[in-house]
Design a protein around this motif. Structure first.
Motif, short mmCIF file in Angstrom:
data_model
loop_
_atom_site.label_atom_id
_atom_site.label_comp_id
_atom_site.label_asym_id
_atom_site.label_seq_id
_atom_site.Cartn_x
_atom_site.Cartn_y
_atom_site.Cartn_z
N GLY A 346 0.95 -1.50 -0.04
CA GLY A 346 0.19 0.15 -0.36
C GLY A 346 1.13 1.72 -0.14
N SER A 347 2.09 0.71 0.62
CA SER A 347 2.86 2.56 1.31
C SER A 347 3.40 3.09 -0.33
N PHE A 348 4.12 1.47 -1.24
CA PHE A 348 4.45 1.88 -2.54
C PHE A 348 3.21 2.11 -3.67
N LEU A 349 1.86 1.54 -3.75
CA LEU A 349 1.14 2.40 -4.57
C LEU A 349 1.17 3.29 -4.33
N PHE A 350 0.82 4.19 -2.82
CA PHE A 350 0.70 5.39 -2.59
C PHE A 350 1.69 6.26 -2.76
N ALA A 351 2.79 6.02 -3.25
CA ALA A 351 4.51 6.64 -4.50
C ALA A 351 3.47 6.24 -5.82
N LEU A 352 3.91 4.56 -6.45
CA LEU A 352 3.02 4.86 -7.60
C LEU A 352 2.06 5.71 -7.80
N PHE A 353 0.87 6.22 -6.89
CA PHE A 353 0.21 6.55 -7.88
C PHE A 353 0.66 8.36 -8.16
N HIS A 354 1.01 8.57 -7.19
CA HIS A 354 1.34 9.97 -7.82
C HIS A 354 2.81 10.30 -8.50
N VAL A 355 3.09 8.97 -8.77
CA VAL A 355 4.45 8.95 -9.88
C VAL A 355 3.09 8.94 -11.39
N CYS A 356 3.06 8.59 -11.05
CA CYS A 356 1.75 8.63 -12.27
C CYS A 356 0.46 9.95 -12.21
N ALA A 357 0.06 10.33 -11.34
CA ALA A 357 -0.44 11.45 -11.40
C ALA A 357 -0.09 12.81 -11.74
N PHE A 358 1.07 13.12 -11.88
CA PHE A 358 2.29 14.16 -11.93
C PHE A 358 2.81 13.73 -13.56
N ALA A 359 2.62 11.86 -13.91
CA ALA A 359 2.70 12.21 -15.91
C ALA A 359 1.90 12.50 -16.15
N ALA A 360 0.60 12.59 -15.82
CA ALA A 360 -0.46 12.52 -16.53
C ALA A 360 -0.15 13.59 -16.56
N ILE A 361 0.28 14.82 -15.47
CA ILE A 361 -0.09 16.67 -15.56
C ILE A 361 0.93 16.72 -16.69
N GLY A 362 2.32 15.90 -16.44
CA GLY A 362 3.14 16.25 -17.56
C GLY A 362 3.20 16.28 -19.20
N TYR A 363 2.09 14.92 -18.81
CA TYR A 363 1.55 14.67 -20.35
C TYR A 363 -0.10 15.69 -21.12
N TRP A 364 -0.53 16.39 -20.16
CA TRP A 364 -1.03 17.05 -20.75
C TRP A 364 -0.38 17.99 -20.89
N MET A 365 0.61 19.10 -19.83
CA MET A 365 1.39 20.04 -20.39
C MET A 365 2.62 19.94 -22.02
N ASP A 366 2.42 18.98 -22.51
CA ASP A 366 2.55 18.77 -22.87
C ASP A 366 2.24 18.55 -24.82
N LYS A 367 0.83 17.67 -24.39
CA LYS A 367 -0.12 18.02 -25.21
C LYS A 367 0.33 19.58 -25.68
N LYS A 368 -0.58 20.39 -24.29
CA LYS A 368 -0.84 22.03 -24.62
C LYS A 368 0.44 22.74 -24.79
N LYS A 369 1.80 22.20 -25.35
CA LYS A 369 2.62 22.79 -25.54
C LYS A 369 3.69 24.20 -24.47
N ILE A 370 2.86 23.29 -23.15
CA ILE A 370 3.54 24.59 -22.13
C ILE A 370 4.44 23.43 -21.30
N TYR A 371 5.68 24.40 -21.12
CA TYR A 371 7.08 24.57 -21.35
C TYR A 371 7.54 25.88 -20.18
N VAL A 372 7.81 24.82 -19.20
CA VAL A 372 8.03 25.93 -17.56
C VAL A 372 9.73 26.31 -17.71
N ARG A 373 10.20 27.02 -17.97
CA ARG A 373 12.11 27.51 -17.58
C ARG A 373 12.13 28.17 -16.60
N VAL A 374 12.84 27.70 -16.18
CA VAL A 374 14.02 28.11 -15.13
C VAL A 374 14.57 28.79 -15.53
#
Length: 374
Positions: A346-374
């Motif tokens: 369960g502890s591992f699944l919690f971490a893996l869920f968040h990796v997938c969630a942020f991957a989804a955010i990254g995928y959406w940003m990439d589709k929208k051509k949103i790239y945050v540069r620092v």
């Protein structure tokens, strides 16, 4: 950071893999239930988790090898301004992230987090300092000079620990950087994860960490100059093996240790990074197997933003209390993931869920051509 061109998609994959791994190891459902490979070594030694941060610094150097060519066209004053601006921005983001969400629970009430106990250093400040120092070294000393500077730093760090350490110079109590951090930073502004004021991203250990960025830069330059050839691939693999061998030999007198970022640890992590990049380049660039890469490249195209966002979300979890006396982080683990897989899974699944969630955010940003540069 500048994203590598598609000619070197494997470098994007390496960077994205590193960011995904950082999120995975930083967010277990419970710190009491973590698989050993996902924990840091207690002191000496190196686990897979101990590879993640130096890999990120190595990736910063890779990206810098593409960016510095553009910098050179702008003139010396513009280069200095760009390096300083980026360094200060990343350092400032790190300070804000350390202070965020600016309030905390105290006896059932929200109170402001005092600046008197704000941790000054940490992951982002170290990234900033290592990037800035490495960029200036590369800009002024060029490639060979940067390599020599890295070697001098690693040897000088070894000498300083022996000369100024007390008792066992590689122990927490005898480490020469500890009194330096207490003197300059103050105990209230240091990390206390060891139970005592000790910062694993302290001032002295930042110097050898600069070398991870320099070696990443040199590897990136080498890859660009040699192009997609088997000679380049073979030399990367050979250099990786030689560095690992040298690190293991050095380990006998100067232990591999992440928390004080020993010089042998630098060679060891750079060697493994070179081997991993070689494997990725063979699969992606030479064999053309790219279908699986999207999951990681979406992290690699917005690496700092996604990592910052993951830190912000977790800190908000700790602030929100869905039920009295329990924050969102522990509630989510105990109510959703622990019933599914038990404590460890369960502890591992919690971490893996968040990796997938942020991957989804990254995928959406990439589709929208949103790239945050620092």
């Amino acid at each position: 950071m500048v994203t590598a061109s598609q000619r070197f998609l494997s470098l994007d994959v390496f960077r994205g893999l590193t960011v995904a791994a950082m999120i995975l190891v930083n967010n277990p459902g419970s710190w009491e239930y973590v698989y050993p490979p996902l924990e840091h070594a207690k002191w000496h030694g190196c686990t897979p988790t101990d590879l993640v941060f130096p890999f990120f610094l190595f990736a910063v150097g890779n990206a810098m090898s593409f960016a510095m060519k553009k910098y050179a066209e702008a003139g010396n004053a513009a280069v200095i301004r760009k390096i300083l601006t980026r360094t200060l921005m990343i350092f400032g983001i790190g300070l804000l992230l350390n202070w965020f969400p600016f309030v905390k629970w105290d006896d059932g009430h929200l109170v402001m987090k005092p600046l008197s106990s704000l941790r000054i250093l940490g992951v982002f400040p170290r990234i900033a300092l290592c990037y800035g120092a490495a960029a200036f070294i590369v800009h002024y000393l060029k490639d060979r000079g940067a390599f020599v500077a890295a070697c001098v730093i690693l040897l000088a760090y070894w000498f300083v620990l022996i000369a100024f350490g007390t008792g066992d110079p590689y122990s927490l109590e005898g480490y020469a950087g500890l009194p330096l951090d207490k003197l300059i930073l103050g105990e209230n502004h240091m990390y206390r994860g060891e139970g005592v004021p000790f910062d694993p991203e302290g001032i002295l250990s930042t110097f050898p960490a600069i070398c991870n960025v320099i070696f990443g830069y040199l590897a990136g330059k080498f890859i660009q100059e040699k192009g997609k050839t088997y000679e380049m691939l073979a030399r990367l693999m050979i250099m990786g093996c030689l560095l690992i061998f040298a690190a293991l030999c050095w380990d006998m007198v100067f232990p591999i240790n992440k928390k004080i970022w020993t010089s042998s640890y630098v060679l060891y992590t750079v060697g493994i990074a070179l081997l991993l990049i070689s494997i990725l380049m063979y699969i992606v660039e030479f064999r053309g197997q790219t279908r699986w890469t999207t999951f990681f490249t979406v992290f690699g195209k917005n690496p700092l933003f996604i990592y910052v966002l993951s830190g912000v979300v977790v800190k908000l979890y700790l602030l929100i209390r869905p039920v009295p006396g329990q924050n969102m982080y522990s509630w989510l683990y105990q109510s959703v993931f622990q019933p599914i897989g038990g404590n460890m899974v369960g502890s591992f699944l919690f971490a893996l869920f968040h990796v997938c969630a942020f991957a989804a955010i990254g995928y959406w940003m990439d589709k929208k051509k949103i790239y945050v540069r620092v």
